[in-house]
Design a protein around this motif. Sequence first.
Motif, PDB file in Angstrom:
ATOM      1  N   SER A  24      -0.120  -2.112  -4.639  1.00  0.00           N
ATOM      2  CA  SER A  24      -1.118  -3.117  -4.266  1.00  0.00           C
ATOM      3  C   SER A  24      -2.258  -3.142  -5.280  1.00  0.00           C
ATOM      4  O   SER A  24      -2.650  -2.118  -5.838  1.00  0.00           O
ATOM      5  CB  SER A  24      -1.652  -2.831  -2.868  1.00  0.00           C
ATOM      6  OG  SER A  24      -2.348  -1.606  -2.851  1.00  0.00           O
TER       7      SER A  24
ATOM      8  N   THR B 217      -7.129  -5.602  -1.616  1.00  0.00           N
ATOM      9  CA  THR B 217      -7.175  -5.275  -0.195  1.00  0.00           C
ATOM     10  C   THR B 217      -7.847  -6.414   0.566  1.00  0.00           C
ATOM     11  O   THR B 217      -8.949  -6.842   0.214  1.00  0.00           O
ATOM     12  CB  THR B 217      -7.948  -3.969   0.061  1.00  0.00           C
ATOM     13  OG1 THR B 217      -7.267  -2.891  -0.578  1.00  0.00           O
ATOM     14  CG2 THR B 217      -8.040  -3.667   1.556  1.00  0.00           C
TER      15      THR B 217
ATOM     16  N   GLY C 252       0.797  -1.220   0.000  1.00  0.00           N
ATOM     17  CA  GLY C 252       0.000   0.000   0.000  1.00  0.00           C
ATOM     18  C   GLY C 252       0.821   1.257   0.000  1.00  0.00           C
ATOM     19  O   GLY C 252       0.456   2.271  -0.598  1.00  0.00           O
TER      20      GLY C 252
ATOM     21  N   PRO D 222      -3.766  -3.638   2.193  1.00  0.00           N
ATOM     22  CA  PRO D 222      -3.470  -3.665   0.761  1.00  0.00           C
ATOM     23  C   PRO D 222      -2.311  -4.629   0.487  1.00  0.00           C
ATOM     24  O   PRO D 222      -1.285  -4.586   1.180  1.00  0.00           O
ATOM     25  CB  PRO D 222      -3.076  -2.220   0.444  1.00  0.00           C
ATOM     26  CG  PRO D 222      -3.649  -1.409   1.573  1.00  0.00           C
ATOM     27  CD  PRO D 222      -3.550  -2.290   2.775  1.00  0.00           C
TER      28      PRO D 222
END
Length: 289
Positions: free
Chosen positions: A18, A21, A13, A30
Amino acid sequence: MSSEMEVNNEFGGETGQSDLTLVVEDHKIPVLKAVLCIASPVFRAMLESDFQEKSKREIPLPGKSYEDFVEFLKCIYPDKMKKITEKNAYKLLPLAHEYEVKKMEKRCQKVLIQAVRNSHMKNVMELYRHIHMSETYRLEELKKICIYLASEHNLEQFKVARQTYQISDASHYMIIELALRRHELDKQDEGCLSLKTEDGKEQRGFLRYDDIVKFSLTGKVNLNESDTARTLRALRLSERFKITTNETDVKSRMIRKLQNDSTKTPDNDPHKEEFDLLPERIKIALKNK
């Protein structure tokens, strides 16, 4: 999903790389699909086959502990590869099993075997706990070691432990059968042990003559001969009664002799059972060549 959820960005993230999630408890994580797919056949099937998760950007994982799942990710991410230790192996094992991360399962089993040998050999309750765990996650090596260790204890301890940890009938009966066989070997061994009395008390010990460790008038072990059965008996007796001789290396010499014998022992060898029933600390010494 609630906007109040905490976000853990340490798995992709932060860099914006990413593409998925995961939602665990009240946290969003993420992640990179590629990492999950390489590490886990279960995630690969979920994310690459015709499952509903394939097109989702956010996947909830109900019933998972956030703390444990983060630990799991730290152990599969190539830039982290956190070491599996006794502290985290118990948390990781259920996830490794569920997501079929075989290398992690094997490593967890290795760590747990070492934990048992270091801390739990004399604790039947812990041995039953690990047998129950090994049956749940199909850890055959761990199960075998714990079954043999448990069989070194007594029937009353088995009964108490099984009230807490419901191991399979097959494992429970194997423990009892091995314990009975150990008892039979003990009785046979005692017939070859030198006995003497002093002040009305029975004493047990070795009589040392050159290269011979003598147990009775009729039974003796010559360290230079190739009689595996006698050497096995000598080791069992020395371990059971903590017998010592004037020469401190007698036990290590017997172990070295058995190390040579054990490399030639096929599955149908008449001594295989006796090798298997040696005390665990002796079996560990035999493996440490």
